[in-house]
Design an enzyme around this catalytic site. Structure first.
Site, PDB file in Angstrom:
ATOM      1  N   ALA B   9       1.018  -1.194  -0.027  1.00  0.00           N
ATOM      2  CA  ALA B   9      -0.061  -0.023   0.123  1.00  0.00           C
ATOM      3  C   ALA B   9       0.927   1.166  -0.151  1.00  0.00           C
ATOM      4  O   ALA B   9       1.692   1.363   1.042  1.00  0.00           O
ATOM      5  CB  ALA B   9      -1.122  -0.079   1.370  1.00  0.00           C
ATOM      6  N   THR B  13       8.101   6.863  -4.156  1.00  0.00           N
ATOM      7  CA  THR B  13       9.432   6.485  -4.371  1.00  0.00           C
ATOM      8  C   THR B  13       9.909   5.276  -3.708  1.00  0.00           C
ATOM      9  O   THR B  13      10.441   4.447  -4.293  1.00  0.00           O
ATOM     10  CB  THR B  13      10.237   7.792  -4.059  1.00  0.00           C
ATOM     11  OG1 THR B  13      10.168   7.964  -2.533  1.00  0.00           O
ATOM     12  CG2 THR B  13      10.220   8.954  -4.908  1.00  0.00           C
ATOM     13  N   LYS B 201      11.727   8.673  15.371  1.00  0.00           N
ATOM     14  CA  LYS B 201      12.684   7.780  15.204  1.00  0.00           C
ATOM     15  C   LYS B 201      13.178   7.099  16.510  1.00  0.00           C
ATOM     16  O   LYS B 201      13.534   5.885  16.904  1.00  0.00           O
ATOM     17  CB  LYS B 201      13.600   7.820  14.142  1.00  0.00           C
ATOM     18  CG  LYS B 201      13.031   8.243  12.869  1.00  0.00           C
ATOM     19  CD  LYS B 201      13.930   8.890  12.045  1.00  0.00           C
ATOM     20  CE  LYS B 201      13.472   9.244  10.579  1.00  0.00           C
ATOM     21  NZ  LYS B 201      14.272  10.209   9.767  1.00  0.00           N
TER      22      LYS B 201
END
Lengths: 423, 423
Positions: B9, B13, B201
């Site tokens: 999905a 890029t 992150k």
């Protein structure tokens, strides 16, 4: 997760480090039970009490013991007992975890075949670049890549000697003698300084990254004995650094493996890796260039790699989503993220007015802010003079209080900029 | 090895890069079959022909499709469709591979619970530091370690801006505008320059390394908007560099997570990581300090990480001993390891005798050795004058022939020292 019964052959520094982890409170202790050991001297004093563990005078007997699932080989050497014991373990269908680069570089193909025939695995993260998990990165993390080249500083002794020669301007022989005194080089340093040890590791990396089985015989080996201070100096003049570079790369339909002193560009990721460290640089498609730097030898780093392999073997089932070294920890999240102790950088802007600096230093002194350096730049604008200072280690909370008072005193023309320092 | 049926999905890029690997000739093509795709625009031109693959207008329907084993989520965003689709896949017992840091940082705990309840896995190597396999290094390679701190440069946009400000002396706003023109920064750069992206992150790294579930809300966030050229200049004067450092560490029984501009010591492994690169430094016992540097974003690096996770999931059984990216290659080992083309460093020693230099340069010219630089040092000993030169790129074989002729001419007082140059 299955608890693995392991037998350890070789209780030197690495074996000792592994025993500490196996009898500690971390994840290795949960993953394995040491059911047999073998070493040269039974009676030696050790950090961990091994009197309750079955002792084997013969490592080959340990390797075949029905009481172990995994044979951990930490004896070293490409022939003799180490080879015999690993062969015996694999023939008996037992997994092998080893740090033995020479054994795999010279007999890897035959051992891999024996392992496949008996449904056994061989794990060898510790054999290359010590604590750096480069085998795992290449085999698993980069599994989808086409690897163009792998290069590295794979021998800490040579890197230490070259770094010391560079810093001190002294010659190879003098620095080697020092390295021997300090324990960075063996009494017989041939295996290290000739490039052979790095070559053993490179043969393994080359097989995984570029293809085939390890082929140590095809390697070009050149050591660091011919390097003189003038070479290190000339390299610097050329904007480069000399490293003993181990490199495997594709050249048309061939693989070229070499260990040789090489002049690296100053901004090459390995150029500034100094002292006894190891480093590996991977050039691959589509990931690009990846570099890994860490301790390449020593009890701790090597035991870390062996233990990682053992924990991997114990995970036949999958791991919980955020499992990791922190999984057993229950820590509170700190409020506000203020640092309990750090050096800090502070940039203030003040008007060019008599007494301002004194007001600032007085206020900081009152709050016990100890100044390490103080820079006042020539002002471009007299209404906004920059002052930069760094502090000695202190609590961020205390520094914020001091800066709060400065703000209230109306000596600042803008909010202070504050950054911690890290070494 | 099971061939996994995957549904992708998001075909931007990263999705496009993944399709190229899945339909290429490498290990990902052997590990997976793409049985469904979903994206915003069906008709768009793509590198890979997807007309034979089942198309889903609704990603949630793809996530639940009985034709897929693994749902690959490359849409992004912590809420909305991405979250709904991932939840639907897990509820249906399907594994999820995702690059979505915001989703895991904000809802990681709930998703992990849902995965465990349904016997599904979530893999997310691509969510942190792009192509750098740091999740695998922490969870598996360093599984036996106690992690004290993880710090990193986790946002390439901020690192690019700081690097450019440092090099050019220009201010934040001007460099940001350039970065936007060059595609290094988004039209709305807030998520990057505020530190929030790096914070997402870090929340994931912190959970794995230090403990608990990702806790983005507890994080201290500070961006780079307040940094001025004077700070970068002052840092240099102090022997340091400014980086937007994301760091999680233990402080007593607390975990402190922050993203904030920080002054790093010049020899800190991250201090010289410039431009859009990412880097992670792990401080752990017993492995010591480990650093990893590579591309943190982009189609190739991110697809590499997603593909690594997929290949991992396909390996329910174990891997052959030397399996790796090179496993499908049959290359010949090159003889002698001579380089086909490289620049070289040559150190000669000659007597201080008229005509010697001319003899050397003539001989080199005859063998078409093109000299890039030539250094002659003042001699300490007139019988042994050192000459250092570097060549333009050439075959090592040709250089060896030239040096062979020099040796026969009797102008050298010792064997030449030869090293390649690497960039």
């Amino acid at each position: 997760m299955a608890v693995l019964r392991i037998g350890i052959a070789g209780l030197g520094t690495v074996g000792g480090g592994l025993l500490k982890l196996a009898f500690g409170r971390g994840p290795l202790a949960a993953a394995v039970r040491v059911t047999g050991v073998s070493a040269r001297t039974k009676g030696r004093a050790r950090d961990v009490d091994i009197s309750a563990i079955a002792w084997f005078d013969d490592p080959v007997a340990l390797a075949k013991s029905p009481e172990i699932d995994v044979f951990v080989e930490l004896m070293g050497g490409s022939e003799g007992t180490a080879r015999k014991a690993v062969e015996a373990a694999l023939a008996a269908g037992k997994h092998v975890v080893t740090a033995n680069k020479a054994l795999l570089a010279e007999h890897g193909a035959a051992l891999a075949k024996l392992a496949a025939q008996n449904g056994a695995e061989i794990r060898y993260e510790a054999a290359v670049a010590g604590g750096i998990p480069v085998i795992k990165a290449l085999r698993e993390g980069l599994a989808a890549n086409h690897i163009n080249a792998v290069s590295g500083v794979l021998n800490g002794t040579c890197n230490y000697i070259l770094t010391e020669m560079d810093v001190s301007g002294r010659g190879f022989a003098a620095v080697l003698a020092d390295a021997q005194r300090l324990g960075y080089a063996e009494a017989d340093p041939t295996l290290d300084v000739s490039g052979a040890d790095a070559g053993h590791k490179l043969a393994i990396l080359s097989a995984i990254a570029i293809g085939g089985a390890p082929n140590f015989a095809a390697m070009r080996l050149e050591g660091i004995q011919a390097i003189e201070p003038i070479d290190l100096e000339s390299a610097k003049f050329l904007g480069r650094r000399v490293k003993l570079l181990a490199k495997t790369s594709r050249q048309g339909d061939q693989v070229v493996q070499s260990v040789r002193p090489t002049l690296l560009a100053q901004d090459h990721p390995i150029a500034r890796v100094n002292g006894p460290l190891n480093a590996v640089v991977i050039d691959a498609d589509p990931v690009g260039r990846l570099s890994l730097v860490g301790a390449g030898a020593g009890a701790g780093p090597t035991a870390s790699a062996v233990a990682g392999d053992l924990i991997d073997l114990s995970h036949e089932d999958s791991r919980p989503v955020f499992s990791g070294p922190g999984q057993s920890q229950t820590l509170q999240a700190a409020k506000g993220g203020l640092l309990a102790s750090s050096k800090f950088y502070v940039r203030l802007r003040v008007p060019d007015r008599a007494g301002t600096i004194a007001k600032i230093t007085d206020t900081l002194a009152k709050h016990l802010v100890s100044i390490e350096s103080f820079l006042q730049k020539p002002p471009e604008d007299a209404a906004r003079v920059p002052i930069v200072l760094t502090t000695q280690p202190m609590a961020e909370h205390d520094l914020l209080e001091a800066l709060g008072e400065l703000s209230r005193l109306d000596v600042l023309v803008e909010a202070p900029v504050l950054m911690p320092l890290e070494d």
